[in-house]
Design a protein around this motif. Structure first.
Motif, mmCIF file in Angstrom:
data_model
loop_
_atom_site.group_PDB
_atom_site.id
_atom_site.type_symbol
_atom_site.label_atom_id
_atom_site.label_comp_id
_atom_site.label_asym_id
_atom_site.label_seq_id
_atom_site.Cartn_x
_atom_site.Cartn_y
_atom_site.Cartn_z
ATOM 1 N N ARG A 1 8.716 -1.635 6.373
ATOM 2 C CA ARG A 1 7.901 -0.682 6.863
ATOM 3 C C ARG A 1 7.259 0.329 5.890
ATOM 4 N N VAL A 2 8.045 0.712 5.080
ATOM 5 C CA VAL A 2 7.500 2.000 4.115
ATOM 6 C C VAL A 2 6.379 1.223 3.112
ATOM 7 N N ARG A 4 3.695 -0.292 4.417
ATOM 8 C CA ARG A 4 2.607 -0.757 5.259
ATOM 9 C C ARG A 4 1.799 0.637 5.245
ATOM 10 N N LYS A 5 2.054 1.568 4.513
ATOM 11 C CA LYS A 5 1.207 2.692 4.432
ATOM 12 C C LYS A 5 1.526 3.460 3.016
ATOM 13 N N THR A 21 13.245 -2.238 -3.312
ATOM 14 C CA THR A 21 12.432 -3.301 -2.637
ATOM 15 C C THR A 21 12.338 -4.654 -3.436
ATOM 16 N N SER A 65 1.679 -10.191 8.438
ATOM 17 C CA SER A 65 2.234 -8.658 8.903
ATOM 18 C C SER A 65 1.605 -7.547 8.051
ATOM 19 N N GLN A 67 -1.342 -5.251 7.477
ATOM 20 C CA GLN A 67 -2.496 -4.653 8.277
ATOM 21 C C GLN A 67 -3.241 -3.936 7.391
#
Length: 81
Positions: A1-2, A4-5, A21, A65, A67
């Motif tokens: 998640r981290v 993705r933005k 990561t 996934s 985006q």
């Protein structure tokens, strides 16, 4: 998640998150038992005689996934100045 933005942390903390990561990714790719679950066949691009063969998710827009990032302000507000 981290990922993705934008990472809104101090550069050193952001670097640690990115490196952790990468290490986790490499660990999962290296172990034969987890490789099939983490990156099943056809989920990564391959190369054959210098020609890149795209993986199947590139053709399936719903499967991705990744985006687009939302637009974020780049200038500091008056309160920050």
């Amino acid at each position: 998640r981290v990922l993705r933005k934008p990472i809104l942390l101090e550069p050193e903390k952001a670097k640690k998150i990115v490196m952790a990561t990468l290490y986790l990714h490499n660990f999962l790719r290296k172990k034969q038992s987890s490789r099939a679950l983490y990156t099943p066949g056809g989920s990564l691009d391959t190369e054959n005689n210098g020609q890149v063969i795209p993986c199947r998710w590139r053709n399936d827009k719903k499967a991705s996934s990744l985006q687009p990032l939302r637009v974020t302000a780049r200038r500091a507000g008056n309160n920050a100045k």
